[in-house]
Design a protein around this motif. Structure first.
Motif, PDB file in Angstrom:
ATOM      1  N   VAL A  61      45.204  45.926  33.152  1.00 25.42           N
ATOM      2  CA  VAL A  61      44.865  44.930  34.168  1.00 25.42           C
ATOM      3  C   VAL A  61      45.106  45.563  35.533  1.00 25.42           C
ATOM      4  CG1 VAL A  61      45.506  42.680  35.138  1.00 25.42           C
ATOM      5  CG2 VAL A  61      45.486  43.024  32.647  1.00 25.42           C
ATOM      6  N   CYS A  62      44.153  45.339  36.436  1.00 24.28           N
ATOM      7  CA  CYS A  62      44.324  45.800  37.820  1.00 24.28           C
ATOM      8  C   CYS A  62      44.323  44.552  38.698  1.00 24.28           C
ATOM      9  CB  CYS A  62      43.174  46.727  38.207  1.00 24.28           C
ATOM     10  SG  CYS A  62      43.212  47.148  39.955  1.00 24.28           S
ATOM     11  N   ALA A  63      45.483  44.205  39.242  1.00 30.39           N
ATOM     12  CA  ALA A  63      45.592  43.016  40.102  1.00 30.39           C
ATOM     13  C   ALA A  63      45.948  43.484  41.513  1.00 30.39           C
ATOM     14  CB  ALA A  63      46.667  42.076  39.559  1.00 30.39           C
ATOM     15  N   LEU A  64      45.107  43.102  42.457  1.00 29.26           N
ATOM     16  CA  LEU A  64      45.336  43.497  43.848  1.00 29.26           C
ATOM     17  C   LEU A  64      45.698  42.258  44.654  1.00 29.26           C
ATOM     18  CD1 LEU A  64      42.259  45.876  44.324  1.00 29.26           C
ATOM     19  CD2 LEU A  64      44.556  46.426  43.483  1.00 29.26           C
ATOM     20  N   HIS A  65      46.770  42.324  45.418  1.00 31.92           N
ATOM     21  CA  HIS A  65      47.137  41.206  46.290  1.00 31.92           C
ATOM     22  C   HIS A  65      46.551  41.491  47.666  1.00 31.92           C
ATOM     23  CE1 HIS A  65      49.676  38.080  48.106  1.00 31.92           C
ATOM     24  NE2 HIS A  65      49.841  37.642  46.863  1.00 31.92           N
ATOM     25  N   VAL A  66      45.618  40.635  48.095  1.00 35.58           N
ATOM     26  CA  VAL A  66      44.902  40.910  49.350  1.00 35.58           C
ATOM     27  C   VAL A  66      44.996  39.711  50.293  1.00 35.58           C
ATOM     28  CG1 VAL A  66      43.264  42.557  48.340  1.00 35.58           C
ATOM     29  CG2 VAL A  66      42.723  40.119  48.349  1.00 35.58           C
ATOM     30  N   ASP A  67      44.869  40.004  51.598  1.00 31.77           N
ATOM     31  CA  ASP A  67      44.882  38.906  52.572  1.00 31.77           C
ATOM     32  C   ASP A  67      43.455  38.383  52.777  1.00 31.77           C
ATOM     33  OD1 ASP A  67      43.577  40.613  54.305  1.00 31.77           O
ATOM     34  OD2 ASP A  67      45.330  40.987  55.571  1.00 31.77           O
ATOM     35  N   ALA A  68      43.311  37.440  53.720  1.00 31.80           N
ATOM     36  CA  ALA A  68      42.008  36.786  53.918  1.00 31.80           C
ATOM     37  C   ALA A  68      40.931  37.783  54.325  1.00 31.80           C
ATOM     38  CB  ALA A  68      42.150  35.689  54.969  1.00 31.80           C
ATOM     39  N   ASP A  69      41.341  38.901  54.951  1.00 33.05           N
ATOM     40  CA  ASP A  69      40.355  39.911  55.363  1.00 33.05           C
ATOM     41  C   ASP A  69      40.156  40.986  54.301  1.00 33.05           C
ATOM     42  OD1 ASP A  69      40.010  38.659  57.834  1.00 33.05           O
ATOM     43  OD2 ASP A  69      41.837  39.626  58.596  1.00 33.05           O
ATOM     44  N   GLY A  70      40.715  40.764  53.116  1.00 26.15           N
ATOM     45  CA  GLY A  70      40.531  41.722  52.026  1.00 26.15           C
ATOM     46  C   GLY A  70      41.453  42.927  52.108  1.00 26.15           C
ATOM     47  N   ARG A  71      42.446  42.873  53.013  1.00 24.19           N
ATOM     48  CA  ARG A  71      43.346  44.039  53.131  1.00 24.19           C
ATOM     49  C   ARG A  71      44.413  44.000  52.051  1.00 24.19           C
ATOM     50  NH1 ARG A  71      45.020  43.859  59.284  1.00 24.19           N
ATOM     51  NH2 ARG A  71      45.501  41.777  58.546  1.00 24.19           N
ATOM     52  N   LEU A  72      44.669  45.164  51.480  1.00 24.03           N
ATOM     53  CA  LEU A  72      45.597  45.270  50.352  1.00 24.03           C
ATOM     54  C   LEU A  72      47.047  45.093  50.822  1.00 24.03           C
ATOM     55  CD1 LEU A  72      45.718  45.959  47.299  1.00 24.03           C
ATOM     56  CD2 LEU A  72      46.086  48.355  47.971  1.00 24.03           C
ATOM     57  N   GLN A  73      47.767  44.156  50.160  1.00 22.91           N
ATOM     58  CA  GLN A  73      49.171  43.900  50.506  1.00 22.91           C
ATOM     59  C   GLN A  73      50.135  44.343  49.403  1.00 22.91           C
ATOM     60  OE1 GLN A  73      48.495  39.667  50.807  1.00 22.91           O
ATOM     61  NE2 GLN A  73      48.900  39.748  53.014  1.00 22.91           N
ATOM     62  N   GLY A  74      49.614  44.465  48.187  1.00 27.14           N
ATOM     63  CA  GLY A  74      50.463  44.847  47.065  1.00 27.14           C
ATOM     64  C   GLY A  74      49.603  44.930  45.817  1.00 27.14           C
ATOM     65  N   PHE A  75      50.207  45.325  44.703  1.00 27.90           N
ATOM     66  CA  PHE A  75      49.408  45.400  43.475  1.00 27.90           C
ATOM     67  C   PHE A  75      50.290  45.269  42.240  1.00 27.90           C
ATOM     68  CE2 PHE A  75      50.153  49.827  44.956  1.00 27.90           C
ATOM     69  CZ  PHE A  75      50.915  50.325  43.890  1.00 27.90           C
ATOM     70  N   ALA A  76      49.624  44.956  41.129  1.00 30.20           N
ATOM     71  CA  ALA A  76      50.278  44.940  39.816  1.00 30.20           C
ATOM     72  C   ALA A  76      49.288  45.577  38.850  1.00 30.20           C
ATOM     73  CB  ALA A  76      50.598  43.509  39.399  1.00 30.20           C
ATOM     74  N   LEU A  77      49.688  46.687  38.250  1.00 32.82           N
ATOM     75  CA  LEU A  77      48.792  47.450  37.374  1.00 32.82           C
ATOM     76  C   LEU A  77      49.429  47.558  36.008  1.00 32.82           C
ATOM     77  CD1 LEU A  77      48.283  50.375  39.931  1.00 32.82           C
ATOM     78  CD2 LEU A  77      46.765  48.404  39.609  1.00 32.82           C
ATOM     79  N   THR A  78      48.618  47.446  34.961  1.00 33.73           N
ATOM     80  CA  THR A  78      49.185  47.598  33.621  1.00 33.73           C
ATOM     81  C   THR A  78      48.352  48.599  32.825  1.00 33.73           C
ATOM     82  OG1 THR A  78      47.932  45.966  32.324  1.00 33.73           O
ATOM     83  CG2 THR A  78      49.718  45.100  33.703  1.00 33.73           C
ATOM     84  N   GLY A  79      48.969  49.124  31.766  1.00 27.39           N
ATOM     85  CA  GLY A  79      48.264  50.053  30.878  1.00 27.39           C
ATOM     86  C   GLY A  79      47.791  51.281  31.635  1.00 27.39           C
ATOM     87  N   THR A  80      46.554  51.721  31.331  1.00 27.86           N
ATOM     88  CA  THR A  80      46.055  52.939  31.975  1.00 27.86           C
ATOM     89  C   THR A  80      45.730  52.709  33.456  1.00 27.86           C
ATOM     90  OG1 THR A  80      43.875  52.371  31.171  1.00 27.86           O
ATOM     91  CG2 THR A  80      45.117  53.970  29.862  1.00 27.86           C
ATOM     92  N   GLU A  81      45.637  51.440  33.856  1.00 32.36           N
ATOM     93  CA  GLU A  81      45.389  51.149  35.283  1.00 32.36           C
ATOM     94  C   GLU A  81      46.544  51.633  36.166  1.00 32.36           C
ATOM     95  OE1 GLU A  81      42.698  49.977  36.662  1.00 32.36           O
ATOM     96  OE2 GLU A  81      41.613  49.495  34.823  1.00 32.36           O
ATOM     97  N   THR A  82      47.728  51.868  35.570  1.00 29.71           N
ATOM     98  CA  THR A  82      48.876  52.337  36.380  1.00 29.71           C
ATOM     99  C   THR A  82      48.569  53.673  37.058  1.00 29.71           C
ATOM    100  OG1 THR A  82      49.846  53.316  34.390  1.00 29.71           O
ATOM    101  CG2 THR A  82      50.669  51.156  35.023  1.00 29.71           C
TER     102      THR A  82
END
Ligand SMILES: Cc1cc2nc3c(=O)[nH]c(=O)nc-3n(C[C@H](O)[C@H](O)[C@H](O)COP(=O)(O)OP(=O)(O)OC[C@H]3O[C@@H](n4cnc5c(N)ncnc54)[C@H](O)[C@@H]3O)c2cc1C
Length: 399
Positions: free
Chosen positions: A366-387
């Motif tokens: 799983v690739c989870a990206l935490h983004v703000d209203a302008d789509g800017r990356l604030q953090g992430f959570a990656l699992t499996g090979t997505e790490t």
């Protein structure tokens, strides 16, 4: 490590307990924070006197290995890479083992210990954190184990030898790592977790569920939304009663419900504490000549109980203590969850960030990206090979 618990001072000299002109740097704690600081000081200054005082045997080990050692068949002694004597010799320090600090007199700059008094010039508290009390009732409550140091690991490993079933309380980072390690080592594992998925404070549901499903392929049984009420002896086994009336049978119960910074000693000495011992970015506490780092410290309002932050803190504090005041500035520090069946890398968004998760689920992770209203990356959570994407994503973080 045969005499790991023998009550010796290393080295044992009377002057270790006497005042010196301005006094040595005294570090309390021989965990990664205390020893990393000692090493960093020695990189900068071979001469400054350093005394390290510790309640345990002072063996150097990497604590994260404790939740990865069972499947590898490692005993506690094999996890310690150097005894206190070797650390003292290699890094030119006095290491006082099996010596518990019981009080701090910040006026007189003296420590009371269960083996005598120690004067300090500057004091560094690297006291770590205590496991949260599990709060279970029942006649087997004291049989519930925790693993927060080498000695605890040794007790746990002995307890599960020739046993089969382990109930783990808590599905956070440490609970998941132990569940993976135990299941991999052939144990039947139940995890009782209050949240609806593991690591729910760090991971969005899809990522947490993928981790839970992966651990389930090893045989781990999950009890989400549940908490333990009581644990009692029943014939040859332990019986754990959950809050929904269900009971689980086990040979051993491991509590992994979290840690809380050790603040009692500091608070009793009038040093400001909150969640941890409060320090500024120079790691200076509320009274002069006292510093804190590692799991016990709340740095500029934030307690980060992981290895990478304490390394950054140790480098900065070593510079400060050797004459170059240096504030702690953290780089982006993803946390790796050591669940080999399905690894996780997570970089939580900064507290107060306004945004949401964008989650993409693939076959292998799983690739989870935490983004703000302008789509800017604030953090992430990656699992499996997505790490594998973590380094690239760190480079894309909004500053
Ligand atoms: C099982 C497990 C797995 C982990 N895995 C990871 C991981 O994968 N990645 C990661 O980043 N982090 C991980 N962590 C967290 C990481 O290990 C800790 O953040 C780090 O080891 C804390 O080091 P410390 O020196 O601050 O504390 P500790 O290692 O707890 O050391 C505290 C020291 O203080 C001494 N002490 C306490 N009170 C006194 C007193 N009154 N007098 C004298 N001495 C005293 C103790 O004896 C000890 O030597 C894990 C933690 C655990 C428990």
């Amino acid at each position: 490590m045969d005499d790991a618990h023998s009550p010796t001072l290393v080295p044992q000299r009377e002057e270790d307990f006497l005042p010196q002109p301005d006094g040595p740097v005294v570090i309390v704690g021989s965990g990664l924070a205390g020893y990393t600081l000692l090493k960093e000081i020695r990189k900068r200054d071979a001469a400054v006197p350093v005394t390290l005082v510790t309640a345990d045997d002072g063996a150097f080990y990497s604590k994260p290995n404790l939740s990865n050692a069972l499947a590898a068949g490692k005993a506690a002694a094999a996890l310690a890479s150097a005894r206190a004597e070797k650390m003292a010799g290699d890094y030119g320090a006095t290491v006082l083992t099996h010596t518990r600090v019981t009080a701090i007199d910040t006026q007189a700059r003296r420590l009371a210990t269960d083996r005598g008094e120690i004067a300090y010039g500057r004091l560094v508290l690297a006291l770590g954190a205590d496991p949260f009390p599990h709060g279970l009732e029942g006649d087997a409550a004291t049989a519930v184990l925790t693993v927060n140091d080498l000695a605890g690991y040794a007790v746990f490993r002995d307890a599960i030898t020739d046993k089969r079933r382990v109930v783990v309380l808590g599905g956070g980072l440490i609970g998941c790592e132990f569940a993976n390690d135990l299941a991999q080592a052939g144990y039947a594992v139940d995890v009782v977790h209050l949240g609806d998925w593991p690591l729910e404070r760090l991971l969005p549901a899809e990522a947490g569920q993928r981790l839970a499903d992966s651990l389930a392929t090893l045989g781990v049984r999950w009890h989400f939304g549940r908490t333990g009420r009581a644990v009692v002896y029943s014939a040859q086994e332990l019986e754990i009663a959950l809050d929904n009336g269900e009971t689980l049978a086990a040979d051993v119960v491991l509590s992994a419900i979290g840690l809380r910074p050790r603040t009692v000693l500091a608070a009793a000495a009038g040093i400001a504490t909150g969640r941890g011992i409060k320090v500024d970015r120079l790691l200076q506490a509320s009274v002069p000549r006292v510093y804190a780092l590692g799991d016990c410290a709340e740095v500029d309002g934030v307690n980060l109980p992981y290895v990478q932050p304490l390394m950054v803190q140790a480098r900065a504090l070593a510079a400060t203590l050797t004459g170059t005041p240096t504030p702690v500035i953290y780089p982006a520090m993803p946390v790796m969850v050591k669940t080999p069946v399905h690894p996780v890398a997570v970089l939580p968004p900064k507290p107060g960030s306004i945004g949401g998760w964008q989650v993409a689920c693939g076959e292998r992770g799983v690739c989870a990206l935490h983004v703000d209203a302008d789509g800017r990356l604030q953090g992430f959570a990656l699992t499996g090979t997505e790490t594998a994407q973590r380094t690239r994503l760190v480079g894309e973080l909004a500053v």
